[in-house]
Design a protein around this motif. Sequence first.
Motif, PDB file in Angstrom:
ATOM      1  N   ARG A   1      31.019  84.052 -67.838  1.00 46.73           N
ATOM      2  CA  ARG A   1      30.219  82.848 -67.564  1.00 46.73           C
ATOM      3  C   ARG A   1      30.409  82.411 -66.127  1.00 46.73           C
ATOM      4  O   ARG A   1      31.124  81.450 -65.868  1.00 46.73           O
ATOM      5  CB  ARG A   1      30.733  81.698 -68.436  1.00 46.73           C
ATOM      6  CG  ARG A   1      30.354  81.755 -69.817  1.00 46.73           C
ATOM      7  CD  ARG A   1      30.988  80.571 -70.530  1.00 46.73           C
ATOM      8  NE  ARG A   1      30.456  80.542 -71.854  1.00 46.73           N
ATOM      9  CZ  ARG A   1      29.373  79.886 -72.197  1.00 46.73           C
ATOM     10  NH1 ARG A   1      28.756  79.153 -71.334  1.00 46.73           N
ATOM     11  NH2 ARG A   1      28.911  79.951 -73.428  1.00 46.73           N
ATOM     12  N   ALA A   2      29.758  83.091 -65.236  1.00 50.59           N
ATOM     13  CA  ALA A   2      29.885  82.693 -63.827  1.00 50.59           C
ATOM     14  C   ALA A   2      28.851  81.609 -63.531  1.00 50.59           C
ATOM     15  O   ALA A   2      27.962  81.776 -62.702  1.00 50.59           O
ATOM     16  CB  ALA A   2      29.685  83.903 -62.933  1.00 50.59           C
TER      17      ALA A   2
ATOM     18  N   PHE B   1      34.845  74.285 -66.955  1.00 55.18           N
ATOM     19  CA  PHE B   1      35.769  74.547 -68.060  1.00 55.18           C
ATOM     20  C   PHE B   1      37.136  74.957 -67.511  1.00 55.18           C
ATOM     21  O   PHE B   1      38.173  74.408 -67.906  1.00 55.18           O
ATOM     22  CB  PHE B   1      35.180  75.652 -68.954  1.00 55.18           C
ATOM     23  CG  PHE B   1      35.922  75.856 -70.242  1.00 55.18           C
ATOM     24  CD1 PHE B   1      35.585  75.135 -71.378  1.00 55.18           C
ATOM     25  CD2 PHE B   1      36.941  76.785 -70.339  1.00 55.18           C
ATOM     26  CE1 PHE B   1      36.258  75.331 -72.573  1.00 55.18           C
ATOM     27  CE2 PHE B   1      37.619  76.982 -71.525  1.00 55.18           C
ATOM     28  CZ  PHE B   1      37.273  76.249 -72.643  1.00 55.18           C
ATOM     29  N   ILE B   2      37.120  75.903 -66.567  1.00 56.01           N
ATOM     30  CA  ILE B   2      38.374  76.408 -65.977  1.00 56.01           C
ATOM     31  C   ILE B   2      39.084  75.275 -65.204  1.00 56.01           C
ATOM     32  O   ILE B   2      40.298  75.097 -65.337  1.00 56.01           O
ATOM     33  CB  ILE B   2      38.075  77.596 -65.025  1.00 56.01           C
ATOM     34  CG1 ILE B   2      37.777  78.856 -65.831  1.00 56.01           C
ATOM     35  CG2 ILE B   2      39.202  77.847 -64.044  1.00 56.01           C
ATOM     36  CD1 ILE B   2      38.997  79.567 -66.373  1.00 56.01           C
ATOM     37  N   LEU B   3      38.308  74.521 -64.430  1.00 60.53           N
ATOM     38  CA  LEU B   3      38.896  73.434 -63.632  1.00 60.53           C
ATOM     39  C   LEU B   3      39.545  72.379 -64.541  1.00 60.53           C
ATOM     40  O   LEU B   3      40.664  71.933 -64.291  1.00 60.53           O
ATOM     41  CB  LEU B   3      37.816  72.764 -62.776  1.00 60.53           C
ATOM     42  CG  LEU B   3      37.539  73.401 -61.419  1.00 60.53           C
ATOM     43  CD1 LEU B   3      36.407  72.661 -60.715  1.00 60.53           C
ATOM     44  CD2 LEU B   3      38.796  73.369 -60.546  1.00 60.53           C
ATOM     45  N   THR B   4      38.817  72.008 -65.599  1.00 59.78           N
ATOM     46  CA  THR B   4      39.351  71.001 -66.533  1.00 59.78           C
ATOM     47  C   THR B   4      40.638  71.504 -67.181  1.00 59.78           C
ATOM     48  O   THR B   4      41.632  70.772 -67.260  1.00 59.78           O
ATOM     49  CB  THR B   4      38.305  70.676 -67.628  1.00 59.78           C
ATOM     50  OG1 THR B   4      37.055  70.424 -66.997  1.00 59.78           O
ATOM     51  CG2 THR B   4      38.705  69.486 -68.451  1.00 59.78           C
ATOM     52  N   ALA B   5      40.612  72.772 -67.634  1.00 61.81           N
ATOM     53  CA  ALA B   5      41.806  73.341 -68.273  1.00 61.81           C
ATOM     54  C   ALA B   5      42.973  73.334 -67.286  1.00 61.81           C
ATOM     55  O   ALA B   5      44.102  72.969 -67.649  1.00 61.81           O
ATOM     56  CB  ALA B   5      41.513  74.750 -68.764  1.00 61.81           C
TER      57      ALA B   5
ATOM     58  N   ALA C   1      40.862  83.094 -70.946  1.00 57.60           N
ATOM     59  CA  ALA C   1      40.681  82.196 -69.800  1.00 57.60           C
ATOM     60  C   ALA C   1      40.453  83.005 -68.527  1.00 57.60           C
ATOM     61  O   ALA C   1      39.611  82.643 -67.695  1.00 57.60           O
ATOM     62  CB  ALA C   1      41.901  81.303 -69.656  1.00 57.60           C
ATOM     63  N   ILE C   2      41.190  84.121 -68.401  1.00 60.39           N
ATOM     64  CA  ILE C   2      41.056  84.941 -67.189  1.00 60.39           C
ATOM     65  C   ILE C   2      39.661  85.576 -67.104  1.00 60.39           C
ATOM     66  O   ILE C   2      39.027  85.589 -66.056  1.00 60.39           O
ATOM     67  CB  ILE C   2      42.159  86.031 -67.151  1.00 60.39           C
ATOM     68  CG1 ILE C   2      43.532  85.373 -66.946  1.00 60.39           C
ATOM     69  CG2 ILE C   2      41.902  87.060 -66.056  1.00 60.39           C
ATOM     70  CD1 ILE C   2      44.701  86.284 -67.207  1.00 60.39           C
TER      71      ILE C   2
ATOM     72  N   ALA D   1      35.003  80.047 -74.358  1.00 59.09           N
ATOM     73  CA  ALA D   1      35.634  80.884 -73.331  1.00 59.09           C
ATOM     74  C   ALA D   1      35.458  82.372 -73.616  1.00 59.09           C
ATOM     75  O   ALA D   1      35.550  83.189 -72.707  1.00 59.09           O
ATOM     76  CB  ALA D   1      37.116  80.539 -73.240  1.00 59.09           C
ATOM     77  N   SER D   2      35.201  82.733 -74.870  1.00 59.71           N
ATOM     78  CA  SER D   2      35.202  84.156 -75.236  1.00 59.71           C
ATOM     79  C   SER D   2      33.818  84.776 -75.382  1.00 59.71           C
ATOM     80  O   SER D   2      33.703  85.993 -75.447  1.00 59.71           O
ATOM     81  CB  SER D   2      35.935  84.349 -76.564  1.00 59.71           C
ATOM     82  OG  SER D   2      37.137  83.665 -76.567  1.00 59.71           O
TER      83      SER D   2
END
Lengths: 248, 204
Positions: B128-129, B136-140, B121-122, A194-195
Amino acid sequence: MTTNSLLAISILIAAALLLPVITIWKKRSPARLRDIPAFARLSRSLGLSIEDGKRIHVSLGHGNLLDARGGSAFAGLAMLRSISEHTSVSDMPSVASAGDPVLGLLTQDTVQAGYQAAGVEELYVPTTGRITGLTPFSYAAGAMHIAQNENVSTNILVGHFGPEVSLLADTSDRDNVTLIGASDNLTGQSVLFASTQDALIGEELFASSAYLNADPGHAASLTVQDIFRWLIILVLLGGAAGKFVGAF
Amino acid sequence: MRVLTAVIAIAFGFLVLLGYFFPQAAIFQIILLDWAVILAGFAALVGLLNLMIVHFDKIRRRETGSVYSALLILSLIITFLAGLLLKPQHPIMRDVILNGIIIPVEAALMGLLTVTLLYAAIRLLRKRADVMGIFFILTAAIIFLGSATLPLGDVPVIGTLIRPWVSQIWALGGARGILIGVALGTLTTGLRVLSGMDRPYGGK
């Protein structure tokens, strides 16, 4: 001896036999490695840091060499060896930090070996290899201090990191420092994913030394991993098929 | 000298490895690991010395943040001497230094970690668009929603069906794949060190 022990010994012996054979083969025909964006970025960062007169900070995590986490620490040391050799003649030599005392000592020895290999051992300063803390958070706090205050252009985090790696990643982001990270810990990996722009996932951590130097031994270990990976895939598929047809 | 260190390291490495498989070699394994633990203790002292030298150097050169270096050295000396004189079980060591300073500071860093993780996360989609970032965002988000403790119980469908499906099948499968990769990497790295191909000790 249990079945598990026999299986473990067989894997060890097979790997131990394959490694030297493939090393000899790789000496004759050098390996062609697939493109991994993080390593391309790392190679660029190495060159740029020397041109810009900035440091590279290599952080090896807090992996204990007396347990299973030692593997990632050794992979980090192999990478540090290449980086210290490349940057030893720079005005701002690379700095390495570790969160385990034994790993800290090996860090110093490895940096010194890099200087020796570059033929500039007299330039080696023992304080370029440091132990910044003995708990995950104290280690991260100490490593953050290096990243913020020592003219660092690239932060390379390779080793055992847990969620505390987020603190280091955040520092890099705020200071516009390039971050390349890999951890053998699943939580650490997800935080780094994520980073960072180009995260290294899973076994890519262990490929770093093969991408940084042309040593056939490192390329051979990647081939051995690939052979075992395919064997495991075949065993898993065979097991699933066997279960499906009622053979087990 | 370098050859000797390599021979000793490789021989001791093989003895420890054999100890995992053969009971006859386990006695050597225990002895060698005990020695390693003692050496690791000394390494911690050497590490502390290294840390002090680094920060003394910062103070001497009046670098930015050298006040923190001075504070670190002072705290280090006080804690070290107090530990030596009072012993770790003494109430001052336990209640003041450990429970009063060290644990709260680490807890504060843990609290800070929550904020940095949220921030990571934000900004993920900025960095990473791509498809992986969106997944990743959806799963989280699904896992968070499905794990949320609400007064009325689990969120329908997400908490009872989707979250277990994502975490027990997809995430677990992915985690196992990553761990198999890490284990294979550890195996070959260990063999390289054990056979002397990589020597992170004793110079070049």
